[in-house]
Design an enzyme around this catalytic site. Sequence first.
Site, PDB file in Angstrom:
ATOM      1  N   GLU A   1       0.813  -1.223   0.000  1.00 51.89           N
ATOM      2  CA  GLU A   1       0.000   0.000   0.000  1.00 51.89           C
ATOM      3  C   GLU A   1       0.851   1.280   0.000  1.00 51.89           C
ATOM      4  OE1 GLU A   1      -2.960  -0.419   3.082  1.00 51.89           O
ATOM      5  OE2 GLU A   1      -3.980  -1.993   1.944  1.00 51.89           O
TER       6      GLU A   1
ATOM      7  N   GLU B   1      -4.366  -8.757  -1.457  1.00 53.25           N
ATOM      8  CA  GLU B   1      -4.921  -8.616  -0.108  1.00 53.25           C
ATOM      9  C   GLU B   1      -6.351  -8.109  -0.133  1.00 53.25           C
ATOM     10  OE1 GLU B   1      -2.603  -6.310   2.787  1.00 53.25           O
ATOM     11  OE2 GLU B   1      -4.496  -5.694   3.696  1.00 53.25           O
TER      12      GLU B   1
END
Length: 475
Positions: free
Chosen positions: A222, A325
């Site tokens: 991220e 994810e």
Amino acid sequence: MFKTKCLLLAATLTASAALGQQKTITVYTTAANTQLRISESGKLNFSPGKQPLETEPFVLVDAAVPFQSILGFGGALTDASAETFAKLSKDKQQELLTAYYSAGTGIGYTLARTNIQSCDFSSGSYSYVADNDAALKTFSVAHDEQFKIPLIKQAMAAAGGRLKLFVSPWSPPGWMKDNNSVTDGGKLKPEFDQAWANFYVKFIRTYEAMGMPVWGLSVQNEPMAKQKWESCIFTAEDERDFIKNYLGPTLAKSGLGAKKLIAWDHNRDLIYQRASTILEDPAAAKYVWGIGFHWYETWTGDPMMFKNVQLTHMAFPTTNLIFTEGCKEKFSFDSLQAWSLGERYGYSMINDLNDGATGWTDWNILLDENGGPNHTGNFCFAPVHVDTRNGQLIYTNAFYYIGHFSKFVRPGARRIAVSSNRVALQTTAFVNKDGSIVVIVMNTTDQPMPYHLIMKGQSADTESMPHSIVTLIIK
């Protein structure tokens, strides 16, 4: 190109032969308000079909049109999962390992992800090196030896040695960053670019020396998220330049150039911007195996987010796409049996696979009754929880929804053409290397939906139950 065409032709011929030799379909069902959980629920027979009418719901499958190859499905082996796993009795540990990793009696996971250094799903922040050790002389994974490494090794053994492990950092050590912290974003200081690239190599070599082969790695988890937990900001240009100038060459010089390097590893909303910035630079693109993505883009179920994945696949068809994810956030123990948990997985998996994803990896495989442990209070759902107060495993319906894909769509399968004429019948389809054809159909409505399963002039009548997912196998 010639090899690719041969593979496509072989898949087509195998699927066509399978259809010609077998007229029976085995049905496996998971449905709300029933006891059906990936349960064999019947067999269907093909009969000569006719031109379908617009008034007749149908799912049409064409095995003669293959698309991307499927790498597999799996979940993350985090500190939180490992610490929770260690609290189980030996028989419950074996039950969980079998449930996830056995292709026969379980759902057959073949992918795994784990964190490099600490992440939000760790009991606290930690590092593998001492402060200001740019030479990495103090590097040690001793922290992982208590919980995480034992779980990874047992998962690999339960999967028969066929578990592909990829690794992801949430943050470099704080002293390498401009905010001097592993949390709250911050950026890697330029003077530590090479030391941080060396860090990946050190980690991979250490894990592999301990008997855990590493299949791939992502550059940064991220990279556009400033979080109160471990995080580090890389703009698209930052990541591109780090790959081409440091990480890619360092992996290559260290003999690790064959590891699958995954860029982005963040949400679908910016996937095309990130992919285009990196992949349009040949010096960076040559090191990149794929683009990873998550589902946390202010989730609304907006199909536009899937269009971003599709566009990326269309623009860069030789670059792999992999879901790295996803989980349901804002944990509540009272919601563990909410049917929407599984339907969210089914919706995402069907669309991501239809839009070009080659693999799909869930977040934590196991959490406790609080949705943790998590050192920042970011408690979430997992497919399986353990109530540590009584030692019992709680399987949510998300486990079964994922299993409708992972158990039946095996590594090396190819997605094939499938079409539905009703919104209620969400569907995807595959042909395995053994020639078996796998069709997945999901119904998220309150109403049953009768439909025809149609294949090359043959038809079978069936019905999709309310709030159900089925896998139909032609073998």
